[in-house]
Design an enzyme around this catalytic site. Structure first.
Site, PDB file in Angstrom:
ATOM      1  N   GLU A  35     -75.687  35.278 -13.615  1.00  0.00           N
ATOM      2  CA  GLU A  35     -76.463  35.368 -12.383  1.00  0.00           C
ATOM      3  C   GLU A  35     -77.794  34.453 -12.226  1.00  0.00           C
ATOM      4  O   GLU A  35     -78.402  34.592 -13.268  1.00  0.00           O
ATOM      5  CB  GLU A  35     -77.209  37.056 -12.501  1.00  0.00           C
ATOM      6  CG  GLU A  35     -77.151  37.660 -11.138  1.00  0.00           C
ATOM      7  CD  GLU A  35     -75.576  38.055 -10.621  1.00  0.00           C
ATOM      8  OE1 GLU A  35     -75.102  37.137  -9.672  1.00  0.00           O
ATOM      9  OE2 GLU A  35     -74.712  38.871 -11.258  1.00  0.00           O
ATOM     10  N   THR A  37     -77.721  31.472 -12.045  1.00  0.00           N
ATOM     11  CA  THR A  37     -77.353  30.296 -13.033  1.00  0.00           C
ATOM     12  C   THR A  37     -76.885  29.299 -11.959  1.00  0.00           C
ATOM     13  O   THR A  37     -76.770  28.138 -12.239  1.00  0.00           O
ATOM     14  CB  THR A  37     -76.378  30.525 -14.205  1.00  0.00           C
ATOM     15  OG1 THR A  37     -75.374  31.413 -13.437  1.00  0.00           O
ATOM     16  CG2 THR A  37     -76.918  31.216 -15.358  1.00  0.00           C
ATOM     17  N   SER A  67     -67.657  40.311  17.865  1.00  0.00           N
ATOM     18  CA  SER A  67     -67.641  41.064  16.634  1.00  0.00           C
ATOM     19  C   SER A  67     -67.314  42.386  16.969  1.00  0.00           C
ATOM     20  O   SER A  67     -67.705  43.294  17.571  1.00  0.00           O
ATOM     21  CB  SER A  67     -69.176  40.991  15.783  1.00  0.00           C
ATOM     22  OG  SER A  67     -68.953  42.203  14.906  1.00  0.00           O
ATOM     23  N   GLY A 117     -75.185  42.965  -1.025  1.00  0.00           N
ATOM     24  CA  GLY A 117     -75.025  42.095  -2.164  1.00  0.00           C
ATOM     25  C   GLY A 117     -73.479  41.745  -2.379  1.00  0.00           C
ATOM     26  O   GLY A 117     -73.372  41.327  -3.575  1.00  0.00           O
ATOM     27  N   SER A 119     -71.685  39.791  -0.317  1.00  0.00           N
ATOM     28  CA  SER A 119     -71.472  38.463   0.054  1.00  0.00           C
ATOM     29  C   SER A 119     -70.604  38.598   1.486  1.00  0.00           C
ATOM     30  O   SER A 119     -69.626  37.967   1.613  1.00  0.00           O
ATOM     31  CB  SER A 119     -70.701  37.564  -0.915  1.00  0.00           C
ATOM     32  OG  SER A 119     -71.520  37.221  -1.730  1.00  0.00           O
ATOM     33  N   SER A 120     -70.865  39.784   2.290  1.00  0.00           N
ATOM     34  CA  SER A 120     -70.144  39.508   3.654  1.00  0.00           C
ATOM     35  C   SER A 120     -70.605  38.323   4.398  1.00  0.00           C
ATOM     36  O   SER A 120     -69.466  37.915   5.066  1.00  0.00           O
ATOM     37  CB  SER A 120     -70.638  40.987   4.256  1.00  0.00           C
ATOM     38  OG  SER A 120     -72.031  40.860   4.517  1.00  0.00           O
ATOM     39  N   GLU A 153     -75.285  27.811   5.377  1.00  0.00           N
ATOM     40  CA  GLU A 153     -76.075  28.973   4.694  1.00  0.00           C
ATOM     41  C   GLU A 153     -77.686  28.461   4.438  1.00  0.00           C
ATOM     42  O   GLU A 153     -78.648  29.064   4.899  1.00  0.00           O
ATOM     43  CB  GLU A 153     -75.585  29.448   3.501  1.00  0.00           C
ATOM     44  CG  GLU A 153     -76.412  30.719   2.837  1.00  0.00           C
ATOM     45  CD  GLU A 153     -75.727  32.129   3.282  1.00  0.00           C
ATOM     46  OE1 GLU A 153     -74.827  32.132   3.706  1.00  0.00           O
ATOM     47  OE2 GLU A 153     -76.697  32.871   3.450  1.00  0.00           O
ATOM     48  N   ASP A 165     -71.042  32.286  -3.951  1.00  0.00           N
ATOM     49  CA  ASP A 165     -70.426  33.133  -3.195  1.00  0.00           C
ATOM     50  C   ASP A 165     -69.427  32.549  -2.245  1.00  0.00           C
ATOM     51  O   ASP A 165     -68.256  33.118  -2.149  1.00  0.00           O
ATOM     52  CB  ASP A 165     -71.605  33.711  -2.318  1.00  0.00           C
ATOM     53  CG  ASP A 165     -72.690  34.400  -2.899  1.00  0.00           C
ATOM     54  OD1 ASP A 165     -72.573  34.725  -4.254  1.00  0.00           O
ATOM     55  OD2 ASP A 165     -73.958  34.531  -2.541  1.00  0.00           O
ATOM     56  N   TYR A 217     -86.127  35.739  -4.638  1.00  0.00           N
ATOM     57  CA  TYR A 217     -85.078  34.684  -4.807  1.00  0.00           C
ATOM     58  C   TYR A 217     -85.692  33.191  -4.823  1.00  0.00           C
ATOM     59  O   TYR A 217     -85.602  32.479  -5.878  1.00  0.00           O
ATOM     60  CB  TYR A 217     -84.092  34.842  -3.925  1.00  0.00           C
ATOM     61  CG  TYR A 217     -82.881  33.997  -4.037  1.00  0.00           C
ATOM     62  CD1 TYR A 217     -81.841  34.512  -4.808  1.00  0.00           C
ATOM     63  CD2 TYR A 217     -82.600  32.517  -3.616  1.00  0.00           C
ATOM     64  CE1 TYR A 217     -80.598  33.936  -5.023  1.00  0.00           C
ATOM     65  CE2 TYR A 217     -81.620  31.944  -4.089  1.00  0.00           C
ATOM     66  CZ  TYR A 217     -80.668  32.545  -4.742  1.00  0.00           C
ATOM     67  OH  TYR A 217     -79.263  31.674  -5.078  1.00  0.00           O
TER      68      TYR A 217
HETATM   69  C1  GLA Z   1     -76.873  35.286  -4.126  1.00  0.00           C
HETATM   70  C2  GLA Z   1     -76.867  33.803  -3.928  1.00  0.00           C
HETATM   71  C3  GLA Z   1     -75.981  33.000  -5.128  1.00  0.00           C
HETATM   72  C4  GLA Z   1     -76.508  33.657  -6.487  1.00  0.00           C
HETATM   73  C5  GLA Z   1     -76.850  34.868  -6.684  1.00  0.00           C
HETATM   74  C6  GLA Z   1     -77.514  35.234  -7.947  1.00  0.00           C
HETATM   75  O1  GLA Z   1     -75.684  35.931  -4.075  1.00  0.00           O
HETATM   76  O2  GLA Z   1     -76.076  33.738  -2.896  1.00  0.00           O
HETATM   77  O3  GLA Z   1     -75.754  31.628  -4.791  1.00  0.00           O
HETATM   78  O4  GLA Z   1     -77.626  32.700  -6.579  1.00  0.00           O
HETATM   79  O5  GLA Z   1     -77.555  35.356  -5.415  1.00  0.00           O
HETATM   80  O6  GLA Z   1     -76.635  35.199  -9.044  1.00  0.00           O
END
Ligand code: GLA
Length: 371
Positions: A35, A37, A67, A117, A119-120, A153, A165, A217
């Site tokens: 995470e 990284t 949608s 979290g 990643s939709s 993004e 993601d 973040y």
């Molecule tokens: C989000 C970001 C990723 C990554 C994670 C943390 O999901 O979109 O790129 O940095 O956080 O690991």
């Protein structure tokens, strides 16, 4: 066709009349370990999940996006802060890279839980990128599409995320996790046969709004960059445990997480290859502690889930994704997932937390054109 893909196709036919030229879909992801990284040019080990966003599209038409989940239409060529910024951003990034992606219409439908979290948004981007690549015959490979999605993004949506993601959503393979070297951008599938060893991955969505997620973040990213500068390395990927002696305070804590987490990812991939889920589980717990104490991105809810998982015999558990809320995962003997969910509901109620939601996912295929 999967259910979501059928829904996108039907929504297209209903909204626009006529058949779409292409239907594509892409999955959400969970991160098993590694995470924060990715933007330090290190290692991550996510896997695509069996929840997807599908898109049905054709060239030209009324240049509208629809949608099915929101039951809303938005013009393709407009700027607003709606769900439509993700497909628009991908079209923009494709055009910026010199590819055609100007005139099309599309309908989207999906079942990736939103704002959790999982990643939709990367799934929307990956599905759109693949569909547009097919529609306009650009012939780009999935790694290039992943970088185009990341650019969408970062520069169009305005979130400074890494590459994990989008890579997981485009390149994931069924039954596997994906070991990504975020510097060379090499990705390697690592078999993740949970069923074969009687384990399940249970996901706890704490339903805590990831309100501070963006600020937190960006703060973490900035601290990592400062630490790399102090050490005179290009990115924290290049720092060693011995280097940590030259840091202090916040820079030390953030860098220690990144350096130890990178090492854990490589050991975790090794233990998956050897089907050693005991070691894998220990690494998950160590990762969680590092995120809680050094990277400071956990929340009381995420910690409560991990502690409850440990108390109920989970071989491993950790928060997954950016942190500051969202989801945590645990490995659990397959027969005991409901016991953990129930124990966690009780613990959350005792602590005065809101009710969590639970999911079980299996490692699924990455983005595909299906029709
Ligand atoms: C989000 C970001 C990723 C990554 C994670 C943390 O999901 O979109 O790129 O940095 O956080 O690991």
């Amino acid at each position: 066709m999967r259910e979501t893909e059928k829904r996108a196709r039907e929504a297209y036919v209903e909204q626009f009349g006529g058949e779409p030229e292409v239907v594509a879909s892409a999955p959400g992801r969970i991160n098993l370990i590694g995470e924060h990284t990715d933007y330090n040019e290190g290692f991550v080990l996510p896997c695509a999940i069996d929840r997807r966003i599908a898109i049905a599209a054709a060239r030209n038409g009324g240049e509208m996006l629809y949608s099915a989940d929101f039951d809303r239409s938005r013009p393709l060529h407009l700027e607003d802060d709606s769900w439509a910024k993700y497909p628009r951003g991908v079209a923009w990034a494709l055009r910026e890279a010199g590819h055609e992606a100007d005139s099309f219409q599309a309908a989207l439908a999906g079942d990736v839980p939103r704002a959790s979290g999982l990643s939709s948004s990367a799934a929307v981007e990956a599905a759109t990128a693949l569909a547009l690549d097919w529609l306009f015959g650009s012939g780009l490979d999935k790694k290039t599409l992943a970088r185009i999605c990341q650019r969408a993004e970062n520069e169009y949506v305005g979130v400074a995320s890494g590459i994990m993601d989008q890579y997981a959503s485009l390149l994931g393979e069924a039954g596997s996790a994906l070991l990504i070297d975020c510097r060379s951008l090499e990705a390697e599938s690592v078999p993740l046969d949970l069923e074969g060893v009687g384990l399940s991955l249970i996901v706890c969505d704490t339903r805590v709004e990831r309100g501070l997620a963006d600020t937190g973040y960006n703060d973490r990213r900035a601290a990592c960059e400062r630490a790399a500068e102090t050490l005179g390395v290009e990115a924290l990927r290049d720092a060693t445990e011995a280097d940590l002696d030259r840091l202090s305070g916040e820079e030390l804590r953030r860098a220690r997480h990144v350096v130890t987490e990178n090492a854990r990812v490589l050991r975790a991939a090794e233990s998956l290859r050897g089907k050693d889920f005991e070691v894998f589980g220990h690494l998950m717990y160590a990762s969680h502690e590092s995120m809680r104490d050094d990277y400071e991105i956990s929340t009381p809810e995420l910690d409560a889930f991990v502690e409850t998982a440990k108390a109920n015999g989970a071989p491993g558990a950790r928060l997954t994704g950016a942190g500051f809320g969202g989801c945590a995962i645990a490995l659990m003997p397959s027969g005991n997932t409901e016991t953990l969910a129930e124990a966690c509901r009780l613990a959350f109620a005792d602590l005065g937390f809101g009710e969590p939601e639970f999911y079980e996912f299996v490692p699924a295929a990455g983005a595909e054109v299906v029709g």
